[in-house]
Design a protein around this motif. Structure first.
Motif, PDB file in Angstrom:
ATOM      1  N   VAL A 175      -0.176 -35.297  -4.382  1.00  7.78           N
ATOM      2  CA  VAL A 175      -0.029 -34.213  -4.815  1.00  7.78           C
ATOM      3  C   VAL A 175      -1.388 -33.740  -3.666  1.00  7.78           C
ATOM      4  CG1 VAL A 175      -0.196 -31.753  -5.969  1.00  7.78           C
ATOM      5  CG2 VAL A 175       1.069 -34.412  -6.228  1.00  7.78           C
ATOM      6  N   ALA A 176      -0.953 -33.376  -2.899  1.00  9.98           N
ATOM      7  CA  ALA A 176      -2.184 -32.105  -1.667  1.00  9.98           C
ATOM      8  C   ALA A 176      -2.838 -30.895  -1.663  1.00  9.98           C
ATOM      9  CB  ALA A 176      -2.412 -32.396  -0.819  1.00  9.98           C
ATOM     10  N   ARG A 177      -3.755 -29.823  -1.459  1.00  9.77           N
ATOM     11  CA  ARG A 177      -4.436 -29.057  -1.436  1.00  9.77           C
ATOM     12  C   ARG A 177      -4.440 -28.199  -0.135  1.00  9.77           C
ATOM     13  NH1 ARG A 177      -4.040 -24.355  -5.205  1.00  9.77           N
ATOM     14  NH2 ARG A 177      -5.193 -22.513  -4.301  1.00  9.77           N
ATOM     15  N   ARG A 178      -3.409 -27.860   0.962  1.00 13.06           N
ATOM     16  CA  ARG A 178      -3.614 -27.542   2.396  1.00 13.06           C
ATOM     17  C   ARG A 178      -4.365 -26.231   1.819  1.00 13.06           C
ATOM     18  NH1 ARG A 178       0.887 -27.572   6.270  1.00 13.06           N
ATOM     19  NH2 ARG A 178       0.357 -25.375   6.370  1.00 13.06           N
ATOM     20  N   GLU A 179      -5.339 -25.958   2.489  1.00 12.91           N
ATOM     21  CA  GLU A 179      -6.288 -24.694   2.630  1.00 12.91           C
ATOM     22  C   GLU A 179      -6.375 -24.263   3.842  1.00 12.91           C
ATOM     23  OE1 GLU A 179      -8.035 -23.486   0.035  1.00 12.91           O
ATOM     24  OE2 GLU A 179      -7.128 -25.289  -1.167  1.00 12.91           O
ATOM     25  N   GLY A 180      -6.156 -23.055   4.120  1.00  9.98           N
ATOM     26  CA  GLY A 180      -6.412 -22.553   5.929  1.00  9.98           C
ATOM     27  C   GLY A 180      -5.865 -20.970   5.108  1.00  9.98           C
ATOM     28  N   VAL A 181      -5.142 -19.875   6.142  1.00  9.94           N
ATOM     29  CA  VAL A 181      -4.796 -18.426   5.892  1.00  9.94           C
ATOM     30  C   VAL A 181      -3.392 -19.076   4.859  1.00  9.94           C
ATOM     31  CG1 VAL A 181      -3.617 -17.024   7.080  1.00  9.94           C
ATOM     32  CG2 VAL A 181      -5.314 -18.184   8.512  1.00  9.94           C
ATOM     33  N   SER A 182      -2.664 -19.125   5.030  1.00  8.40           N
ATOM     34  CA  SER A 182      -1.052 -19.339   3.816  1.00  8.40           C
ATOM     35  C   SER A 182      -2.071 -21.707   2.927  1.00  8.40           C
ATOM     36  CB  SER A 182      -0.664 -19.391   3.687  1.00  8.40           C
ATOM     37  OG  SER A 182       0.254 -20.496   4.841  1.00  8.40           O
ATOM     38  N   GLN A 183      -2.748 -21.128   1.614  1.00  2.96           N
ATOM     39  CA  GLN A 183      -2.880 -21.672   1.143  1.00  2.96           C
ATOM     40  C   GLN A 183      -1.086 -22.467   0.929  1.00  2.96           C
ATOM     41  OE1 GLN A 183      -5.107 -21.488  -2.001  1.00  2.96           O
ATOM     42  NE2 GLN A 183      -6.203 -20.654  -1.138  1.00  2.96           N
ATOM     43  N   ARG A 184      -1.324 -23.832   0.952  1.00  5.02           N
ATOM     44  CA  ARG A 184      -0.032 -24.725   0.803  1.00  5.02           C
ATOM     45  C   ARG A 184      -0.350 -26.006  -0.264  1.00  5.02           C
ATOM     46  NH1 ARG A 184       2.805 -21.040   1.297  1.00  5.02           N
ATOM     47  NH2 ARG A 184       3.747 -20.824   3.579  1.00  5.02           N
ATOM     48  N   ILE A 185       0.745 -26.492  -1.857  1.00  5.82           N
ATOM     49  CA  ILE A 185       0.811 -27.753  -1.788  1.00  5.82           C
ATOM     50  C   ILE A 185       2.137 -28.795  -1.470  1.00  5.82           C
ATOM     51  CG2 ILE A 185       1.187 -28.947  -4.510  1.00  5.82           C
ATOM     52  CD1 ILE A 185      -1.059 -26.662  -4.584  1.00  5.82           C
ATOM     53  N   ASP A 197       4.101 -22.574  -1.611  1.00  6.94           N
ATOM     54  CA  ASP A 197       2.981 -21.233  -2.075  1.00  6.94           C
ATOM     55  C   ASP A 197       2.397 -21.750  -3.347  1.00  6.94           C
ATOM     56  OD1 ASP A 197       1.899 -19.260  -2.223  1.00  6.94           O
ATOM     57  OD2 ASP A 197       2.521 -18.204  -1.526  1.00  6.94           O
ATOM     58  N   PRO A 198       1.866 -22.148  -3.759  1.00  5.98           N
ATOM     59  CA  PRO A 198       1.322 -22.209  -4.966  1.00  5.98           C
ATOM     60  C   PRO A 198       1.396 -21.148  -5.917  1.00  5.98           C
ATOM     61  CG  PRO A 198      -1.125 -22.431  -3.466  1.00  5.98           C
ATOM     62  CD  PRO A 198       0.513 -22.042  -2.639  1.00  5.98           C
ATOM     63  N   THR A 199       1.929 -19.781  -5.104  1.00  5.43           N
ATOM     64  CA  THR A 199       2.330 -18.928  -6.077  1.00  5.43           C
ATOM     65  C   THR A 199       3.582 -18.907  -6.480  1.00  5.43           C
ATOM     66  OG1 THR A 199       2.512 -17.789  -4.104  1.00  5.43           O
ATOM     67  CG2 THR A 199      -0.017 -17.686  -5.259  1.00  5.43           C
ATOM     68  N   THR A 200       4.068 -20.066  -5.665  1.00  8.25           N
ATOM     69  CA  THR A 200       5.085 -20.149  -6.295  1.00  8.25           C
ATOM     70  C   THR A 200       5.548 -20.094  -7.649  1.00  8.25           C
ATOM     71  OG1 THR A 200       6.376 -19.955  -3.680  1.00  8.25           O
ATOM     72  CG2 THR A 200       8.427 -20.419  -5.604  1.00  8.25           C
ATOM     73  N   LEU A 201       4.841 -21.931  -7.734  1.00  8.35           N
ATOM     74  CA  LEU A 201       4.352 -22.329  -9.250  1.00  8.35           C
ATOM     75  C   LEU A 201       4.352 -21.765 -10.531  1.00  8.35           C
ATOM     76  CD1 LEU A 201       3.215 -25.813  -7.324  1.00  8.35           C
ATOM     77  CD2 LEU A 201       5.876 -25.608  -8.488  1.00  8.35           C
ATOM     78  N   THR A 202       3.131 -20.656  -9.819  1.00  7.39           N
ATOM     79  CA  THR A 202       2.166 -19.982 -11.026  1.00  7.39           C
ATOM     80  C   THR A 202       2.884 -18.615 -11.118  1.00  7.39           C
ATOM     81  OG1 THR A 202       0.928 -18.677  -9.615  1.00  7.39           O
ATOM     82  CG2 THR A 202      -0.408 -20.483 -10.521  1.00  7.39           C
ATOM     83  N   GLY A 203       3.937 -18.525 -10.356  1.00  9.69           N
ATOM     84  CA  GLY A 203       4.648 -17.311 -10.654  1.00  9.69           C
ATOM     85  C   GLY A 203       5.810 -17.625 -11.244  1.00  9.69           C
ATOM     86  N   ASN A 204       6.399 -18.584 -11.238  1.00  9.35           N
ATOM     87  CA  ASN A 204       7.647 -19.154 -12.237  1.00  9.35           C
ATOM     88  C   ASN A 204       7.273 -20.108 -13.319  1.00  9.35           C
ATOM     89  OD1 ASN A 204       9.923 -17.703 -10.123  1.00  9.35           O
ATOM     90  ND2 ASN A 204       8.048 -18.690  -9.092  1.00  9.35           N
TER      91      ASN A 204
END
Length: 196
Positions: free
Chosen positions: A114-124, A137-144
């Motif tokens: 499991v890695a977090r890719r930084e940049g303009v749009s963060q991704r897991i 998108d990590p907000t998909t997980l935090t929002g659901n």
């Protein structure tokens, strides 16, 4: 919400792909991105607005013709393709991300990284022992919270079996963020109702 629990939300009871998929996790859909429909409508709205705006401007300028209309249509469709949101669904020990042209799945109980890719749009980025890989998108997980719960259950199994080598810190930060958001939401409900 009930359709997300019983697997009939998208008419498919074997995850986001067909029942004939081999080597991929399956089973009923237990959780899905609740914002997906809203995001899809927003993408369609933006593309339609561009289509109408370009046609109105050309019409007012007296330049609208078949060639220009086809160009504006193609440009609007391209915008829709770019803005099309990925649909994220999860079930027992699997997570699926389906875009407009492809879908990707991982077995969450077989996660190896499991890695977090930084940049303009963060991704897991999730990778499993079967070679599956998804980005979301990590907000998909935090929002659901239901999606997060299914991912967390599978990741715990992978960690216990020794498969999950890297990414525990990323998962812990996500868990902390989900817990903080749930706590803030509960506090807001209590404040609004006058119960402190």
């Amino acid at each position: 919400m009930e359709s997300a629990r019983n697997g009939s939300g998208n008419g498919n009871e074997n995850g986001c792909g067909g029942a004939g998929d081999t080597g991929a996790p399956g089973g009923p859909v237990l959780a899905e991105d609740q914002r997906w429909v809203h995001d899809l409508w927003a993408a369609a709205f933006c593309a339609l607005n561009l289509f109408v705006l370009l046609h109105v401007v050309d019409l007012c300028a007296g330049e609208l013709g078949a060639g220009r209309s086809a160009l504006w249509t193609a440009l609007s469709l391209t915008l829709f393709v770019v803005l099309f949101p990925p649909r994220v669904t999860a079930g027992r020990n699997w997570l699926c991300v389906r875009g407009l042209f492809r879908e990707r799945r991982v077995s969450t109980d077989l996660l190896t990284q499991v890695a977090r890719r930084e940049g303009v749009s963060q991704r897991i980025v999730l990778r499993d022992a079967r070679g599956g890989r998804v980005e979301l998108d990590p907000t998909t997980l935090t929002g659901n919270p239901l999606l997060w719960h299914e991912l967390d259950l599978g990741a715990r199994k992978a960690r216990q079996s020794g498969l999950l080598g890297t990414g525990s810190a990323v998962l812990q930060r996500l868990a902390d963020r989900v817990a903080r958001l749930e706590s803030d939401a509960a506090r807001a409900v209590f404040d609004a109702s006058g119960l402190r």
